[in-house]
Design a protein around this motif. Structure first.
Motif, mmCIF file in Angstrom:
data_model
loop_
_atom_site.group_PDB
_atom_site.id
_atom_site.type_symbol
_atom_site.label_atom_id
_atom_site.label_comp_id
_atom_site.label_asym_id
_atom_site.label_seq_id
_atom_site.Cartn_x
_atom_site.Cartn_y
_atom_site.Cartn_z
ATOM 1 N N ALA A 147 27.513 18.409 16.272
ATOM 2 C CA ALA A 147 26.660 18.998 15.927
ATOM 3 C C ALA A 147 26.027 20.394 15.346
ATOM 4 C CB ALA A 147 25.674 18.637 17.502
ATOM 5 N N GLY A 148 24.855 20.816 14.599
ATOM 6 C CA GLY A 148 25.683 22.098 13.856
ATOM 7 C C GLY A 148 26.072 22.046 12.512
ATOM 8 N N LEU A 149 27.540 21.304 12.483
ATOM 9 C CA LEU A 149 28.408 21.302 11.130
ATOM 10 C C LEU A 149 27.433 20.550 9.960
ATOM 11 C CD1 LEU A 149 30.509 22.099 10.330
ATOM 12 C CD2 LEU A 149 31.620 19.963 10.372
ATOM 13 N N ASP A 153 29.573 22.323 4.679
ATOM 14 C CA ASP A 153 30.601 23.360 4.973
ATOM 15 C C ASP A 153 31.501 22.282 5.393
ATOM 16 O OD1 ASP A 153 29.381 24.933 5.539
ATOM 17 O OD2 ASP A 153 28.581 25.470 7.564
ATOM 18 N N ALA A 154 31.171 20.522 5.658
ATOM 19 C CA ALA A 154 32.240 19.853 5.846
ATOM 20 C C ALA A 154 32.994 19.219 4.895
ATOM 21 C CB ALA A 154 31.885 18.868 7.361
ATOM 22 N N VAL A 304 39.760 18.054 13.298
ATOM 23 C CA VAL A 304 39.092 18.522 12.208
ATOM 24 C C VAL A 304 38.381 19.540 12.148
ATOM 25 C CG1 VAL A 304 39.372 18.453 9.659
ATOM 26 C CG2 VAL A 304 41.280 18.635 10.290
ATOM 27 N N LEU A 305 37.226 18.201 12.670
ATOM 28 C CA LEU A 305 35.573 18.315 12.552
ATOM 29 C C LEU A 305 34.877 18.759 13.306
ATOM 30 C CD1 LEU A 305 34.285 14.722 11.760
ATOM 31 C CD2 LEU A 305 34.401 16.543 9.461
ATOM 32 N N ASP A 306 35.976 19.245 14.159
ATOM 33 C CA ASP A 306 35.887 19.830 15.533
ATOM 34 C C ASP A 306 36.278 21.212 15.741
ATOM 35 O OD1 ASP A 306 34.958 17.791 17.208
ATOM 36 O OD2 ASP A 306 36.188 17.205 17.945
ATOM 37 N N ALA A 307 37.095 21.541 14.102
ATOM 38 C CA ALA A 307 37.345 22.979 14.344
ATOM 39 C C ALA A 307 36.655 23.579 13.478
ATOM 40 C CB ALA A 307 38.805 22.969 14.238
ATOM 41 N N GLY A 311 34.105 26.985 14.269
ATOM 42 C CA GLY A 311 34.322 28.396 13.949
ATOM 43 C C GLY A 311 36.336 28.340 13.968
ATOM 44 N N SER A 312 36.874 27.722 14.000
ATOM 45 C CA SER A 312 38.430 28.317 14.633
ATOM 46 C C SER A 312 39.527 27.932 13.552
ATOM 47 C CB SER A 312 38.480 27.774 15.962
ATOM 48 O OG SER A 312 38.684 25.994 15.677
#
Length: 348
Positions: A147-149, A153-154, A304-307, A311-312
């Protein structure tokens, strides 16, 4: 209603790249139709265009290129597998498969000998890629975005997963000294992953100003320009605990060997040309270096998608250009020039 054809990027032979209508293949029950939003031009795409081959994979027929894609599900799989309609997704382009005789670790499907990859000529008939506005893909390849990505950005999820896998092959990173040889897209992404993992020092080496600037922007603490004799000599003084070789050149691998401390580890993710390569193996022996290969990735695209979502993992600076698919030939020419571009995205 979905169109019967849509614009795609097709390589016909070395030097012959075309944007032309590609038929929309009817999906099997476990396949979905994805409307592609962005596709990143990879080094293998450039090799098929420039040379008609990528490593050992030789083009024998026209092939749709592209495996770094993100998009939105327009027609979900009829069997209920995979994400529902309108879900934004990244694509894991691999299909692992054994050949019944070649041994490989079951927990490392990236090494399966009969596997296929989107946009690969490793087997014949070739496996078409997904540089096409509407692509029919197995639902198991689709990874819903957190959510929010945003899709834009992906767009680096696939190459970032390659870098994530390579850094994983390094071993412990936190607090250690790292060297990255070759700061193109994969090298720059390796810098970003190393920075996220807590490397104390990250030195990036390249032969162009732009990649070095990108490397600094994503976390390199020091950069060396290998065109300068004093910087080239300084590589050996780095004495890195861990090295990622991402240039895909024999000279780069030699620098990686020389830049590692005694007892260090060198991970080779840059794909060198087929055949024997001149490498200072005697140094690797006398210094007890570990030379480790890294090939594609397994399930790293999820982390990777979670990071990317939290924003990390800082990868934005790696994308330097965005080109409409109608201008794909210009985009490929741009992507081939490492002095003026890093990652070039095609916008579908």
């Amino acid at each position: 209603m979905l169109p019967t054809t849509s614009p795609g990027v097709v390589v016909h032979a070395a030097g012959d790249l075309r944007v032309e209508p590609v038929p929309l293949r009817d999906p099997a029950p476990d396949e979905a139709v994805v409307e592609v939003a962005y596709g990143g031009i990879c080094g293998s795409d450039l090799h098929y265009w420039s040379h008609g081959s990528a490593g050992e994979s030789v083009l024998r027929a026209p092939m749709v290129l592209g495996h770094e894609v993100v998009g939105t599900v327009r027609r979900p799989a009829a069997d209920g597998s995979g994400p529902p309609e309108r879900t934004p997704v990244a694509v894991h382009p691999a299909t692992p498969a054994g050949d019944g005789r070649t041994r490989y670790p079951a927990d490392r499907p990236n090494l399966s000998p009969a596997g296929t990859y989107l946009g690969s000529a490793a087997r014949f008939p070739h496996r078409d890629g997904a540089f096409v506005r509407f692509a029919t893909l197995p639902s198991r390849m689709l990874r819903p975005l957190p959510a929010g990505l945003a899709l834009r950005d992906a767009a680096l999820a696939e190459p970032a997963a390659v870098a994530w896998h390579a850094v994983g092959r390094v071993g412990e990173v936190a607090g250690r000294r790292a060297l990255v040889v070759g700061a193109g897209p994969i090298g720059a992404l390796a810098v970003a992953v190393l920075a996220r993992a807590g490397a104390a020092e990250i030195t990036a080496v390249d032969v162009h100003d732009l990649p070095l600037r990108v490397a600094r922007d994503v976390g390199a603490t020091r950069t060396l320009d290998a065109r300068r004799p004093e910087d080239a000599a300084a590589v050996e003084e780095v004495q890195a605990d861990v090295v990622v070789e991402a240039s895909g050149t024999a000279r780069g691998l030699a620098s990686a060997v020389r830049g590692a401390r005694r007892g260090g580890r060198v991970v080779m993710v840059g794909l060198l040309p087929a055949g024997d390569q001149p490498v200072p193996v005697s140094l690797a022996i006398s210094r007890e270096l570990e030379l480790v290969g890294s090939f594609r990735f397994n399930d790293e695209i999820g982390p990777v998608l979670d990071a990317l979502a939290d924003g990390s993992l800082r990868v934005g600076p790696v994308v330097t250009h965005e080109v409409d698919v109608a201008d794909a030939l210009a985009g490929f020419a741009l992507a081939r020039d490492a002095a003026t571009s890093s990652k070039v995205l095609l916008r579908f």
